[in-house]
Design an enzyme around this catalytic site. Structure first.
Site, PDB file in Angstrom:
ATOM      1  N   GLY A  25       0.847  -1.188   0.000  1.00 53.51           N
ATOM      2  CA  GLY A  25       0.000   0.000   0.000  1.00 53.51           C
ATOM      3  C   GLY A  25       0.878   1.232   0.000  1.00 53.51           C
ATOM      4  O   GLY A  25       2.101   1.129  -0.062  1.00 53.51           O
ATOM      5  N   GLU A  27       1.325   3.239   2.384  1.00 56.47           N
ATOM      6  CA  GLU A  27       1.924   3.466   3.692  1.00 56.47           C
ATOM      7  C   GLU A  27       2.714   2.257   4.204  1.00 56.47           C
ATOM      8  O   GLU A  27       3.732   2.397   4.860  1.00 56.47           O
ATOM      9  CB  GLU A  27       0.774   3.796   4.658  1.00 56.47           C
ATOM     10  CG  GLU A  27       1.088   3.619   6.093  1.00 56.47           C
ATOM     11  CD  GLU A  27       1.181   4.934   6.821  1.00 56.47           C
ATOM     12  OE1 GLU A  27       0.881   5.979   6.210  1.00 56.47           O
ATOM     13  OE2 GLU A  27       1.569   4.901   7.995  1.00 56.47           O
ATOM     14  N   LYS A  59       3.260  -6.448   9.139  1.00 54.81           N
ATOM     15  CA  LYS A  59       2.962  -5.196   8.435  1.00 54.81           C
ATOM     16  C   LYS A  59       4.102  -4.231   8.697  1.00 54.81           C
ATOM     17  O   LYS A  59       4.410  -3.903   9.836  1.00 54.81           O
ATOM     18  CB  LYS A  59       1.632  -4.639   8.952  1.00 54.81           C
ATOM     19  CG  LYS A  59       1.178  -3.391   8.229  1.00 54.81           C
ATOM     20  CD  LYS A  59      -0.295  -3.123   8.475  1.00 54.81           C
ATOM     21  CE  LYS A  59      -0.741  -1.818   7.852  1.00 54.81           C
ATOM     22  NZ  LYS A  59      -2.181  -1.607   7.996  1.00 54.81           N
ATOM     23  N   ASP A 168     -11.151   3.519   6.830  1.00 52.27           N
ATOM     24  CA  ASP A 168     -10.943   3.058   5.451  1.00 52.27           C
ATOM     25  C   ASP A 168     -11.729   1.773   5.229  1.00 52.27           C
ATOM     26  O   ASP A 168     -11.174   0.721   4.892  1.00 52.27           O
ATOM     27  CB  ASP A 168      -9.449   2.836   5.194  1.00 52.27           C
ATOM     28  CG  ASP A 168      -9.163   2.486   3.735  1.00 52.27           C
ATOM     29  OD1 ASP A 168      -9.995   2.818   2.868  1.00 52.27           O
ATOM     30  OD2 ASP A 168      -8.113   1.875   3.477  1.00 52.27           O
TER      31      ASP A 168
HETATM   32  N1  AMP Z   1      -4.643 -10.264   9.547  1.00 52.80           N
HETATM   33  C1  AMP Z   1      -4.606 -10.473   8.228  1.00 52.80           C
HETATM   34  N2  AMP Z   1      -4.913 -11.697   7.742  1.00 52.80           N
HETATM   35  C2  AMP Z   1      -4.861 -11.920   6.420  1.00 52.80           C
HETATM   36  N3  AMP Z   1      -4.530 -11.012   5.497  1.00 52.80           N
HETATM   37  C3  AMP Z   1      -4.236  -9.783   5.909  1.00 52.80           C
HETATM   38  C4  AMP Z   1      -4.246  -9.450   7.285  1.00 52.80           C
HETATM   39  N4  AMP Z   1      -3.878  -8.155   7.397  1.00 52.80           N
HETATM   40  C5  AMP Z   1      -3.657  -7.708   6.137  1.00 52.80           C
HETATM   41  N5  AMP Z   1      -3.860  -8.682   5.229  1.00 52.80           N
HETATM   42  C6  AMP Z   1      -3.743  -8.568   3.767  1.00 52.80           C
HETATM   43  O1  AMP Z   1      -2.878  -7.509   3.423  1.00 52.80           O
HETATM   44  C7  AMP Z   1      -3.592  -6.478   2.730  1.00 52.80           C
HETATM   45  C8  AMP Z   1      -3.098  -5.122   3.145  1.00 52.80           C
HETATM   46  O2  AMP Z   1      -3.184  -4.978   4.529  1.00 52.80           O
HETATM   47  P1  AMP Z   1      -3.438  -3.550   5.192  1.00 52.80           P
HETATM   48  O3  AMP Z   1      -2.259  -2.707   4.789  1.00 52.80           O
HETATM   49  O4  AMP Z   1      -3.517  -3.781   6.673  1.00 52.80           O
HETATM   50  O5  AMP Z   1      -4.727  -3.068   4.588  1.00 52.80           O
HETATM   51  C9  AMP Z   1      -5.056  -6.727   3.063  1.00 52.80           C
HETATM   52  O6  AMP Z   1      -5.917  -6.255   2.104  1.00 52.80           O
HETATM   53  C10 AMP Z   1      -5.098  -8.243   3.189  1.00 52.80           C
HETATM   54  O7  AMP Z   1      -5.209  -8.852   1.924  1.00 52.80           O
END
Ligand code: AMP
Lengths: 268, 147
Positions: A25, A27, A59, A168
């Site tokens: 993403g 960020e 993350k 979001d």
């Molecule tokens: N706890 C989680 N379990 C599975 N997939 C995740 C999880 N957190 C994030 N993702 C995947 O990573 C993408 C980006 O994460 P985020 O930056 O937190 O929106 C999400 O759209 C999910 O596909």
């Protein structure tokens, strides 16, 4: 994903923690790994369900070269800590489903969380709400879809009733995870989350999700949004007079946000 | 003795043991500061996850920020606490006059060797450091006061 970012985090995690990139993403970048950051093997799980399939999400907020280093450090720390704190708080709210926070390193912009969801059958992709609805496009109003969307609304209702906002709320940020045979929606990505008593923030959350449903599942959107709101309202209706009043205020603002949105798009 | 290491920080080794029916707590308490390991009141620990989460945090702080206490052992006790108040952390998670169940923990560099006799000053019965044994000894009323 930029090789530089992958090299950065690989060096940080060391070769003991193999990672697979899954998303990038603006960020943060997201990886999975099957190594727990600190728990000894066999600590909790019994030997036979200690599957190698256990996955964790990492993350990572990489350095931004265009920022001054000390500002970059402060911002990374602030955002990493903010997301961790909100996740930790939300985990304690009864009935609310969010991934469990496992570890946080504010100095390196890293959060470890529980991995949720799975790959849907027939290459429909990862089990977020968006793909799940696509998967059911041939039988869009089936019972499973209805139940799931009501539960989605219920989760958002719980979030808002407790005065938290997501920030979001897209259909990719609702992950469906199977709990003994049926889908339970979990809200993920609280990078823009906050505590808020403002009806405005809640109205915007609802509007963003409504738009997401309309833009990807337009033919069925009316019914889908109705089910989501049915679940949402049920939380407030269970809270007596006070709940009813708060709900009315939110729904009124939701309507205003929607009109504003429409006007904006008319003006182009 | 449970030996473990944190994947991301494998230049450290961690050793821990659980003792019950400890008889010389009073005496041990007068020497907490000079012991080469941390003594934790096991009634405040409910799982290995909780314990090693604190170890991870302590090593993280020491690597990327700074030690806020004297050494890594004491840093682990501080990291068990949700606040950064050191006195409060030791009062809650350190051993008390009447602690019967004591968890001994040390985190040292890999270059050092840890003798099997490290915890010999603790006069009690050693039992397996496992989730079951921790869970059955936790004092939930004590833990609920932590915030
Ligand atoms: N706890 C989680 N379990 C599975 N997939 C995740 C999880 N957190 C994030 N993702 C995947 O990573 C993408 C980006 O994460 P985020 O930056 O937190 O929106 C999400 O759209 C999910 O596909």
């Amino acid at each position: 994903m930029s090789q530089e970012v992958i090299d950065q985090i690989a060096a940080y995690l060391t070769s003991n923690i193999p990672i697979v990139p899954i998303s990038q993403g603006a960020e943060a970048v997201v990886f999975t790994t099957n190594v727990h950051p600190y728990e000894p093997i066999n600590a909790k799980t019994s030997p036979n369900d200690q599957s190698t399939k256990t996955k964790y999400v990492i993350k990572y907020r990489p350095h931004k070269k265009y920022r001054h280093p000390s500002i970059d450090r402060a911002l990374t720390k602030h955002r990493t800590l903010g997301e961790s704190k909100i996740l930790a708080k939300l985990s304690q709210l009864p009935g609310l489903h969010v991934p469990k926070l496992i570890a946080t390193d504010v100095y390196n912009g890293c959060i470890w969380i529980e991995f949720l969801g799975e790959d849907l059958p027939d290459s429909f992709g990862f089990s977020n709400l968006k793909n799940y609805l696509w998967m059911h496009a041939s039988d869009p109003y089936c019972d499973d879809v209805k139940k799931t969307l009501i539960k989605v609304g219920h989760q958002i209702g719980l979030l808002h009733w407790n005065d938290y906002c997501h920030g979001d709320l897209t259909t990719s940020n609702v992950v469906l995870h199977q709990d003994n045979g049926h889908w339970e929606p979990y809200l993920i990505d609280f990078g823009l989350g906050s505590t808020s008593t403002l009806v405005e923030d809640k109205g915007v959350d609802l509007y963003v999700l409504e738009r997401a449903i309309i833009s990807t599942h337009s033919r069925f959107a009316a019914k889908y949004n109705e089910w989501i709101m049915q679940g949402f309202r049920s939380v407030y209706e269970d809270e007596g007079k006070k709940g009813q009043q708060k709900m009315k205020d939110i729904l009124k603002r939701f309507e205003e946000v929607r009109l504003r949105g429409r006007k904006r798009s008319m003006l182009g | 003795m449970l030996r473990h290491s944190i994947p991301q920080f494998d230049s450290y080794q961690i050793c821990a043991s659980l003792f019950t029916d400890v008889e010389n707590t009073r005496e041990l308490r007068t020497e907490v500061a000079s012991m080469p390991f941390a003594m934790i009141d096991a009634s405040c620990i409910g799982s290995l996850e909780q314990l090693f989460c604190a170890v991870y945090k302590a090593i993280l702080e020491s690597t990327y920020n700074r030690l806020r206490t004297k050494n890594l052992n004491s840093e682990c006790i501080l990291s068990l606490s949700p606040t950064s108040n050191i006195g409060e952390a030791f009062k809650r998670f350190g051993i008390k006059e009447d602690s019967k169940d004591i968890l001994c923990l040390t985190v040292v560099n890999n270059t050092e060797s840890i003798p099997d006799t490290l915890f010999d000053d603790v006069k009690g019965q050693q039992i397996e450091l496992s989730d079951e044994n921790l869970e059955s000894r936790i004092n939930l009323d004590l833990i609920k006061k932590v915030r």
